[in-house]
Design an enzyme around this catalytic site. Structure first.
Site, PDB file in Angstrom:
ATOM      1  CB  SER A 131      -8.470   0.454   5.473  1.00 27.17           C
ATOM      2  OG  SER A 131      -9.133   1.651   5.214  1.00 27.17           O
ATOM      3  CB  SER A 168      -8.179   3.314   2.522  1.00 30.42           C
ATOM      4  OG  SER A 168      -7.414   2.728   3.535  1.00 30.42           O
ATOM      5  CE  LYS A 182      -4.008   1.849   2.560  1.00 28.44           C
ATOM      6  NZ  LYS A 182      -4.888   1.637   3.733  1.00 28.44           N
TER       7      LYS A 182
HETATM    8  N1  GLN Z   1     -13.415   3.653   5.798  1.00 30.11           N
HETATM    9  C1  GLN Z   1     -12.498   4.115   6.779  1.00 30.11           C
HETATM   10  C2  GLN Z   1     -12.429   5.614   6.746  1.00 30.11           C
HETATM   11  O1  GLN Z   1     -12.896   6.165   5.818  1.00 30.11           O
HETATM   12  C3  GLN Z   1     -11.185   3.512   6.473  1.00 30.11           C
HETATM   13  C4  GLN Z   1     -10.102   3.948   7.357  1.00 30.11           C
HETATM   14  C5  GLN Z   1      -8.952   3.000   7.333  1.00 30.11           C
HETATM   15  O2  GLN Z   1      -9.074   1.902   7.832  1.00 30.11           O
HETATM   16  N2  GLN Z   1      -7.835   3.445   6.838  1.00 30.11           N
HETATM   17  O3  GLN Z   1     -11.920   6.236   7.610  1.00 30.11           O
END
Ligand code: GLN
Length: 470
Positions: free
Chosen positions: A177, A153, A78
């Site tokens: 995420s 994400s 990532k």
């Molecule tokens: N959907 C979560 C957010 O928008 C994802 C965050 C994450 O785990 N990086 O904050």
């Protein structure tokens, strides 16, 4: 021909040790897929130019008999995890050309074991989002249905593994995420105990929540990666000695289900599949009990106060002075304003504003401090429930993968994607998402097991059993 679809870390390792193929062969096979698919899928923001050299180094290690468990294994990484000498942009314009000056702890560990880094993957900007649509570099597509999102994400990491552009991947979780994209792409994703894996070298989002999290096609691959990256690191004071983690296996067979958390808003096919999964577990001899987690329903609300507060603090370092983008201005505050306006996307700005508000004088107690009190209550609630049950089970997401473009004009609808992921992040406990079947239209569905701190081994054990039930 390498059968990438069914390849696992152990099979790859065996093939390389026996000399059936080399890491260079393996990497070339993935590269072929990348060349074919990445243009459309946009999973990789960059494929590293030195992958074949990395693979050859791994092959030398194997030839000398110095091969380790992950030697020559191709990883997608990532874009918020630092690899020295490579760009790490967190899919943001503000860091578009930022080159990492050191390796993240997890990268250092993987390098020592001879892993190969294929490239950096697309993600929501600064890991804020559930669909990869907030990336400054375009959405990534779901390999099962390219009109749909891969989740987020860590959507690029999941899409890369699901379409055989890498064997396994690293993502990060702040709130779902890795589990959510795993769920949308038919993969296994682990969110480790907070502190089990060092955060050093991760572009911070919410420090009290962030955790590097592995993605793979099966439980065993995820287990191998977790064991390779966990451990105490002097650079992260919240990281913990790995001897604390994952002690003991065989944590009993009682599964608690907090039915009240999915009273509404859950897709009918998700519910049907969840009920079928519960039946399979019952048949396999697990004891299923109803549990009540009254505070857990506030997890997402708590998350959307604590996380933006930490985001607004963390992202203040991107001011045009130290890292990445820098716009010219009349004075210092003009430079700040111009750089940040040009560098941050809409969602990122929304969260900075939200975070600044909840931390502001007069609102600090009402929002931030209150959220922490509720967070502590949620953590305690799980501690207590794990005196009665060994596992908590829920669907991973309330819906299967949704269409590109959906939810983008409705941030709250997007936030609700994490309704089931949030409790484990808030409580700092580990959770494993794994495939549980398909919708009638062929989209992946997923369930998640949650356990008490440091009980990852129990997750792997039940996860492997569940894989056999499918
Ligand atoms: N959907 C979560 C957010 O928008 C994802 C965050 C994450 O785990 N990086 O904050």
């Amino acid at each position: 021909m390498l059968d990438l679809k069914n390849l696992t870390i152990e099979k790859a390792r065996e093939g390389m040790t026996k000399g059936e193929f080399t890491s260079a062969d393996l990497v070339s096979a993935y590269l072929k897929n990348i060349n074919k698919k990445n243009k459309e899928s946009n999973s990789f923001l960059e494929v590293f130019p030195d992958i074949l050299e990395q693979a050859k180094r791994a092959d030398e290690m194997i030839q000398k008999g110095e091969g380790k468990e992950l030697t020559g294994i191709p990883f997608a990484v990532k874009d918020n995890i630092l690899i020295k000498g490579k760009i790490a942009s967190a899919a943001s314009k503000i860091l578009e050309n930022y080159v990492a000056t050191y390796d993240a702890f997890v990268i250092k560990k993987l390098k020592e074991s001879g892993a190969v880094f294929v490239g950096r993957t697309n993600m929501d900007e600064f890991a804020m989002g559930s669909s990869t649509q907030t990336s400054a570099f375009g959405v990534a597509r779901n390999p099962i249905d390219p009109t749909r999102v891969p989740g987020g994400s860590s959507g690029g990491s999941a899409a890369a593994v699901a379409s055989d552009m890498a064997l396994v991947a690293l993502g990060t979780e702040t709130c779902g995420s890795v589990r959510q994209p795993a769920s949308f792409c038919g993969l296994v994703g682990l969110k480790p105990t907070y502190g089990a894996v060092s955060r050093s070298g991760i572009i911070a989002m919410g420090n009290s929540l962030d955790q590097v999290s592995p993605l793979g096609k099966n439980v065993r691959d995820v287990e191998i990666i977790f064991n390779a990256i966990r451990g105490k690191d002097v650079m992260d004071a919240t990281s913990l000695d790995s001897s604390l983690a994952t002690e003991g296996v065989g944590g009993g067979n009682t599964i608690g289900i907090p039915w009240h958390l999915f009273e509404s808003g859950v897709d009918a096919e998700v519910m049907e599949n969840f009920n079928a999964s519960v039946e399979k577990l019952k048949k396999a001899g697990y004891k299923i009990v109803d549990i009540d987690l009254p505070y857990s329903k506030y997890s997402l609300a708590v998350y959307y106060i604590i996380m933006p507060a930490e985001v607004s603090t963390n992202l203040s370092r991107f001011d045009g002075m130290r890292y990445g983008l820098s716009k010219e201005g009349e004075n210092v505050s003009d430079v700040y304003k111009k750089t940040r306006s040009a560098g941050f996307g809409e969602e990122t700005r929304r969260r900075i504003i939200l975070g600044t508000f909840v931390l502001s004088h007069g609102y600090y107690d009402a929002y931030y401090n209150k959220a922490w009190r509720v967070r502590n209550a949620i953590t305690l609630e799980f501690k207590n429930i794990f005196k009665q049950v060994d596992f908590v089970l829920t669907p991973t997401t309330p819906t299967p993968a949704f269409k590109i473009g959906e939810k983008m004009d409705d941030p709250v609808a997007m936030y609700l994607c994490d309704i089931f992921s949030a409790p484990a992040n808030i409580a700092g406990i580990p959770a494993l998402a794994l495939p549980s079947g398909l919708t009638k239209g062929g989209l992946p569905l997923s369930i998640q097991f949650i356990v008490d701190h440091f009980k990852e081994n129990n997750l792997f054990q039940i996860g492997k059993k569940f894989e056999e039930m499918l």
